[in-house]
Design an enzyme around this catalytic site. Structure first.
Site, PDB file in Angstrom:
ATOM      1  N   GLY A  14      -6.557   8.119  10.500  1.00  0.00           N
ATOM      2  CA  GLY A  14      -5.094   8.031  10.403  1.00  0.00           C
ATOM      3  C   GLY A  14      -4.487   6.682  10.763  1.00  0.00           C
ATOM      4  O   GLY A  14      -3.277   6.594  10.975  1.00  0.00           O
ATOM      5  N   ASN A  16      -4.028   4.087   8.835  1.00  0.00           N
ATOM      6  CA  ASN A  16      -3.077   3.679   7.788  1.00  0.00           C
ATOM      7  C   ASN A  16      -1.808   4.519   7.829  1.00  0.00           C
ATOM      8  O   ASN A  16      -0.713   4.006   7.596  1.00  0.00           O
ATOM      9  CB  ASN A  16      -3.734   3.759   6.406  1.00  0.00           C
ATOM     10  CG  ASN A  16      -4.602   2.547   6.143  1.00  0.00           C
ATOM     11  OD1 ASN A  16      -4.108   1.462   5.861  1.00  0.00           O
ATOM     12  ND2 ASN A  16      -5.908   2.716   6.275  1.00  0.00           N
ATOM     13  N   ASN A 110      -2.099   5.270  -3.500  1.00  0.00           N
ATOM     14  CA  ASN A 110      -3.290   5.310  -2.635  1.00  0.00           C
ATOM     15  C   ASN A 110      -3.678   3.898  -2.210  1.00  0.00           C
ATOM     16  O   ASN A 110      -3.343   2.925  -2.870  1.00  0.00           O
ATOM     17  CB  ASN A 110      -4.452   5.947  -3.418  1.00  0.00           C
ATOM     18  CG  ASN A 110      -5.702   6.098  -2.583  1.00  0.00           C
ATOM     19  OD1 ASN A 110      -5.636   6.427  -1.392  1.00  0.00           O
ATOM     20  ND2 ASN A 110      -6.854   5.861  -3.185  1.00  0.00           N
ATOM     21  N   HIS A 112      -7.203   1.698  -1.348  1.00  0.00           N
ATOM     22  CA  HIS A 112      -8.658   1.788  -1.496  1.00  0.00           C
ATOM     23  C   HIS A 112      -9.300   0.512  -0.946  1.00  0.00           C
ATOM     24  O   HIS A 112      -8.832  -0.594  -1.243  1.00  0.00           O
ATOM     25  CB  HIS A 112      -9.012   1.980  -2.974  1.00  0.00           C
ATOM     26  CG  HIS A 112     -10.462   2.235  -3.183  1.00  0.00           C
ATOM     27  ND1 HIS A 112     -11.038   3.464  -2.916  1.00  0.00           N
ATOM     28  CD2 HIS A 112     -11.471   1.421  -3.569  1.00  0.00           C
ATOM     29  CE1 HIS A 112     -12.344   3.390  -3.156  1.00  0.00           C
ATOM     30  NE2 HIS A 112     -12.629   2.158  -3.551  1.00  0.00           N
TER      31      HIS A 112
HETATM   32  C1  GRF Z   1      -9.228   3.348   4.624  1.00  0.00           C
HETATM   33  O1  GRF Z   1     -10.240   2.369   4.562  1.00  0.00           O
HETATM   34  C2  GRF Z   1      -8.637   3.592   3.259  1.00  0.00           C
HETATM   35  O2  GRF Z   1      -8.661   2.459   2.434  1.00  0.00           O
HETATM   36  C3  GRF Z   1      -9.559   4.625   2.683  1.00  0.00           C
HETATM   37  O3  GRF Z   1      -9.886   5.456   3.778  1.00  0.00           O
HETATM   38  C4  GRF Z   1      -9.786   4.712   4.984  1.00  0.00           C
HETATM   39  C5  GRF Z   1      -8.890   5.478   5.913  1.00  0.00           C
HETATM   40  O4  GRF Z   1      -8.809   4.926   7.197  1.00  0.00           O
HETATM   41  N1  GRF Z   1      -8.952   5.315   1.571  1.00  0.00           N
HETATM   42  P1  GRF Z   1      -7.705   5.486   8.218  1.00  0.00           P
HETATM   43  O5  GRF Z   1      -7.914   6.987   8.320  1.00  0.00           O
HETATM   44  O6  GRF Z   1      -6.358   5.151   7.666  1.00  0.00           O
HETATM   45  O7  GRF Z   1      -7.979   4.789   9.520  1.00  0.00           O
END
Ligand code: GRF
Length: 196
Positions: A14, A16, A110, A112
């Protein structure tokens, strides 16, 4: 004043979700106020739930197990999210492929951890690290029917030579994500508002 509601979906750590919330919630664009009234997870054990508690944002949890198929589960998520009327849904480490019924219901973005179209899928960081490419990076894109294939909104690349251990490499990816994602979403909203 108008509100611009956004809902965030996550499955794990979480980080991000937290950075999106901290950088976008209650930001103003002209007479619009971005609002993140709720975040959602499919994983009752996700660390992001604790982050949401700390941020003081409501977190809805609906475990994906025990559903007949993806579309049936996604319909339940739609029913949870719809009352918040989000103009955009943001995937932040949401580790489930969304069915068409969801994609048709909400404009979805999204993040990535690779330079798409390279290294699609769940092992992007590892595959990108193990490749012989000189650069790596992060992509923000619209979500479409095909996995990690929607129109690209933003990308940021870096030279790999300074990040020779996996840990340093991964940290670099995440530090880019935490800035690029909120920044790109802010710009998308800004452009939408200008056009409205
Ligand atoms: C991130 O690297 C994002 O790009 C990918 O999953 C990961 C999630 O990390 N889709 P977090 O849960 O936000 O720490």
């Amino acid at each position: 004043m108008n509100t611009y509601p956004i809902v965030i979906l996550f499955s794990g750590n979480g980080s991000n979700m937290e950075s999106l919330y901290k950088n976008l919630h209650h930001r103003y664009i002209e007479d619009w106020c971005i609002e993140i009234p709720m975040v959602f997870t499919n994983n009752p054990h996700a660390f992001g739930i604790k982050r949401a508690e700390k941020l003081g944002v409501e977190c809805k949890i609906l475990c994906h197990k025990n559903y007949k198929n993806r579309a049936e589960y996604d319909q339940h998520i739609i029913d949870i999210i719809q009352p918040y009327n989000p103009k955009i849904c943001l995937l932040a480490g949401y580790m489930r492929i969304l069915s068409e019924v969801f994609i048709k219901s909400f404009l979805t973005i999204n993040i990535h951890p690779s330079l798409l179209p390279l290294f699609k899928g769940a092992n992007a960081i590892k595959e990108s690290f193990e490749s012989d490419m000189k650069i790596a990076g992060v992509t923000v894109h619209y979500v479409s029917k095909e996995l990690d294939s929607g129109a690209i909104i933003a990308q940021e690349a870096f030279y790999r030579k300074d990040y020779e251990t996996f840990e340093k490499f991964e940290n670099k990816i995440h530090s880019i994500e935490h800035k690029l994602y909120p920044h790109s979403v802010f710009e998308v909203i800004q452009n939408t508002i200008k056009l409205s």
